[in-house]
Scaffold this motif. Structure first.
Motif, short mmCIF file in Angstrom:
data_model
loop_
_atom_site.label_atom_id
_atom_site.label_comp_id
_atom_site.label_asym_id
_atom_site.label_seq_id
_atom_site.Cartn_x
_atom_site.Cartn_y
_atom_site.Cartn_z
N THR A 168 8.39 -5.41 -2.66
CA THR A 168 8.12 -5.81 -1.29
C THR A 168 7.10 -6.94 -1.34
O THR A 168 6.44 -7.15 -2.36
CB THR A 168 7.60 -4.64 -0.43
OG1 THR A 168 7.66 -5.00 0.95
CG2 THR A 168 6.16 -4.26 -0.79
N PHE A 225 8.31 -0.31 5.37
CA PHE A 225 8.21 -1.53 4.57
C PHE A 225 9.61 -2.01 4.20
O PHE A 225 10.46 -1.21 3.81
CB PHE A 225 7.42 -1.27 3.28
CG PHE A 225 5.96 -1.03 3.51
CD1 PHE A 225 5.03 -2.05 3.30
CD2 PHE A 225 5.49 0.21 3.93
CE1 PHE A 225 3.68 -1.84 3.51
CE2 PHE A 225 4.14 0.43 4.14
CZ PHE A 225 3.24 -0.60 3.92
N GLU A 226 9.82 -3.30 4.29
CA GLU A 226 11.09 -3.89 3.87
C GLU A 226 11.10 -4.01 2.35
O GLU A 226 10.12 -4.46 1.74
CB GLU A 226 11.27 -5.27 4.49
CG GLU A 226 12.59 -5.93 4.11
CD GLU A 226 12.74 -7.31 4.71
OE1 GLU A 226 13.73 -7.99 4.38
OE2 GLU A 226 11.86 -7.71 5.50
N HIS A 276 4.52 3.79 8.40
CA HIS A 276 4.93 2.40 8.50
C HIS A 276 6.15 2.17 7.62
O HIS A 276 6.25 2.72 6.53
CB HIS A 276 3.82 1.44 8.07
CG HIS A 276 4.21 0.00 8.20
ND1 HIS A 276 4.34 -0.63 9.42
CD2 HIS A 276 4.55 -0.93 7.25
CE1 HIS A 276 4.70 -1.88 9.22
NE2 HIS A 276 4.86 -2.10 7.93
N HIS A 326 14.72 -0.15 3.20
CA HIS A 326 13.37 0.07 3.71
C HIS A 326 12.79 1.35 3.09
O HIS A 326 13.53 2.19 2.58
CB HIS A 326 13.35 0.22 5.25
CG HIS A 326 13.94 -0.95 5.96
ND1 HIS A 326 15.30 -1.00 6.29
CD2 HIS A 326 13.40 -2.11 6.39
CE1 HIS A 326 15.55 -2.15 6.91
NE2 HIS A 326 14.41 -2.84 6.99
N LYS A 373 3.65 -8.41 0.08
CA LYS A 373 2.46 -7.95 0.78
C LYS A 373 2.12 -8.86 1.95
O LYS A 373 2.07 -10.08 1.80
CB LYS A 373 1.25 -7.90 -0.15
CG LYS A 373 0.05 -7.25 0.54
CD LYS A 373 -1.26 -7.63 -0.06
CE LYS A 373 -2.36 -7.21 0.90
NZ LYS A 373 -3.65 -7.74 0.58
N ALA A 390 5.14 2.22 -1.14
CA ALA A 390 6.45 2.00 -0.53
C ALA A 390 7.50 1.62 -1.56
O ALA A 390 8.63 2.14 -1.55
CB ALA A 390 6.34 0.92 0.54
N THR A 391 7.15 0.72 -2.46
CA THR A 391 8.13 0.31 -3.47
C THR A 391 8.43 1.44 -4.44
O THR A 391 9.56 1.59 -4.90
CB THR A 391 7.63 -0.93 -4.24
OG1 THR A 391 6.36 -0.66 -4.83
CG2 THR A 391 7.51 -2.12 -3.32
N PHE A 439 -1.30 -4.97 5.46
CA PHE A 439 -1.20 -3.77 4.64
C PHE A 439 -1.74 -4.03 3.25
O PHE A 439 -1.68 -5.14 2.73
CB PHE A 439 0.25 -3.28 4.63
CG PHE A 439 0.75 -2.94 5.99
CD1 PHE A 439 0.50 -1.70 6.54
CD2 PHE A 439 1.38 -3.90 6.77
CE1 PHE A 439 0.90 -1.41 7.84
CE2 PHE A 439 1.78 -3.62 8.07
CZ PHE A 439 1.54 -2.37 8.60
N CYS A 491 1.68 -1.06 -0.24
CA CYS A 491 2.90 -1.72 -0.72
C CYS A 491 3.42 -1.05 -1.99
O CYS A 491 4.64 -0.86 -2.15
CB CYS A 491 2.62 -3.19 -0.99
SG CYS A 491 2.24 -4.16 0.49
#
Length: 390
Positions: free
Chosen positions: A86, A70-71, A68, A57, A88, A40-41, A32, A37
């Motif tokens: 997160t 992301f953790e 998708h 998540h 990458k 997502a964050t 990704f 990333c």
């Protein structure tokens, strides 16, 4: 690799040590982009700021056409500010940003709307020619849209009308940027946040090709009319020593993409393009090969033998060239015989093939150097010399 990634280091395809891609029957794991990333964050930090609940998540929609998850790590809420991060994952095509921590901090602002900026480790654009205006954080257009859409989704879901400020940071960004061409492109202080699809496709050449176009665009915006195309970092160093009068923006690592790079140089208004490299790859250009990867075409030793004959070497040496194993071996033979006209012949052929490939319209030079930087031969051919069509 993610597309358009030269600036951050997410753009120089990393192949296995032997230079070959893995066996085609081995499944490759995609990764990704830094842009995905960051989105997502940013979504996670916005959710934490709005609800006060720590998200584990974040699910975002990727331009590649799927969701998708992301953790998230390092979640913090302090007053009117929330942070999430997160790590990458570059998949099976790791680059300079693989395993980098991507952080988003979201805070309330007095004005409505979403303000986006870069923090520690995210570079600033200082030269024109990039898709981000000078002075702004090096967050490319698609990631900007992904980030703002992800944040807006949370604000809309909870009916929040207050504006927020989003700051994307990469704690190790300045160090990572040293492994990239960021400074050359005028991106200072860190990496770029990149990605047009959100995913990193293993061993994709599109990222490298996009990075070449981006570098030529920067050269154009800097006023360059002449570019020097090199096959890698070592040949670029030698080229810079040869052409000290040219600005660093004029030097572009084309890798294997000779024809592609010259075509885009012509398209972007360059008047001259000079190839600098070693015999192993550029001897293929002399044959007329415009993609010089080891798998694209073998070295034609019959052609090299004919070039040696044209250079006036003995019949015995011509026969030895025809039976050689590598172009480097042939080069050593010619150096030992002090037949440097052989290299000039190769350069002349290479220039003419390049001009034929692009249909003329510029001057092409070619310079062959040894592994230690010793000049072996060079030639320059213009449309007038080559007879290429205007």
């Amino acid at each position: 690799m993610e597309k358009g990634a030269a600036a951050s280091g997410e753009g120089r395809p990393r192949r296995p040590k032997n230079g070959e891609a893995p066996a085609p029957d081995k499944p490759m794991r995609s990764g990704f982009t830094t842009g995905a990333c960051a989105a997502a964050t940013a979504k996670g930090a916005t959710e934490l700021l709005v609800t006060g609940q720590v998200p584990q998540h974040a699910v975002i929609w990727l331009p590649a056409g799927f969701d998708h998850q992301f953790e998230l790590i390092d979640q913090q809420l302090e007053g009117g500010s929330a942070t999430c991060a997160t790590i990458k994952d570059g998949g099976d095509d790791p680059d300079a940003t693989h395993l980098a921590k991507i952080v988003a901090t979201v805070s309330w602002r007095d004005e409505p709307g979403i303000e986006l900026d870069g923090g520690i480790g995210v570079g600033r654009v200082t030269k024109p020619g990039l898709p981000v205006p000078v002075g702004e954080a090096a967050i490319n257009p698609v990631p900007r849209r992904m980030i703002t859409e992800a944040v807006k989704q949370v604000l809309d879901e909870y009916g929040v009308e207050t504006g927020v400020r989003v700051v994307i940071s990469v704690p190790a960004g300045e160090e990572i940027a040293l492994k990239t061409l960021n400074a050359r492109l005028g991106i200072l202080g860190g990496i770029s946040i990149l990605g047009t699809r959100g995913v990193v496709v293993p061993f994709s050449t599109s990222a490298y090709m996009a990075s070449v176009v981006q570098a030529i665009s920067v050269a154009q915006a800097s006023g360059c009319k002449e570019i020097v195309l090199t096959t890698g970092g070592r040949s670029e160093k030698y080229a810079m020593d040869m052409y000290p009068h040219l600005p660093e923006e004029a030097f572009i690592q084309m890798g294997e993409f000779v024809g592609f790079s010259i075509k885009h140089g012509k398209r972007l208004g360059m008047e001259k393009a000079t190839l600098v490299g070693m015999p192993g790859k550029l001897s293929k250009v002399a044959q007329g090969v415009m993609m010089v990867h080891s798998k694209s075409a073998p070295v034609d030793f019959a052609f090299l033998a004919e070039a040696a004959r044209e250079a006036g070497v003995s019949p015995e040496l011509v026969e030895a060239v025809a039976g050689a194993n590598t172009a480097s071996q042939v080069a050593e033979m010619m150096v030992q015989a002090e037949c440097y006209s052989f290299f000039e012949t190769l350069c002349s052929y290479g220039c003419r093939h390049c001009l034929e490939h692009v249909g003329g319209g510029l001057t092409v030079g070619m310079v062959l150097v040894a592994m230690d930087g010793t000049l072996l031969g060079q030639a320059t051919v213009s449309d007038l010399d080559s007879g290429a069509a205007e």
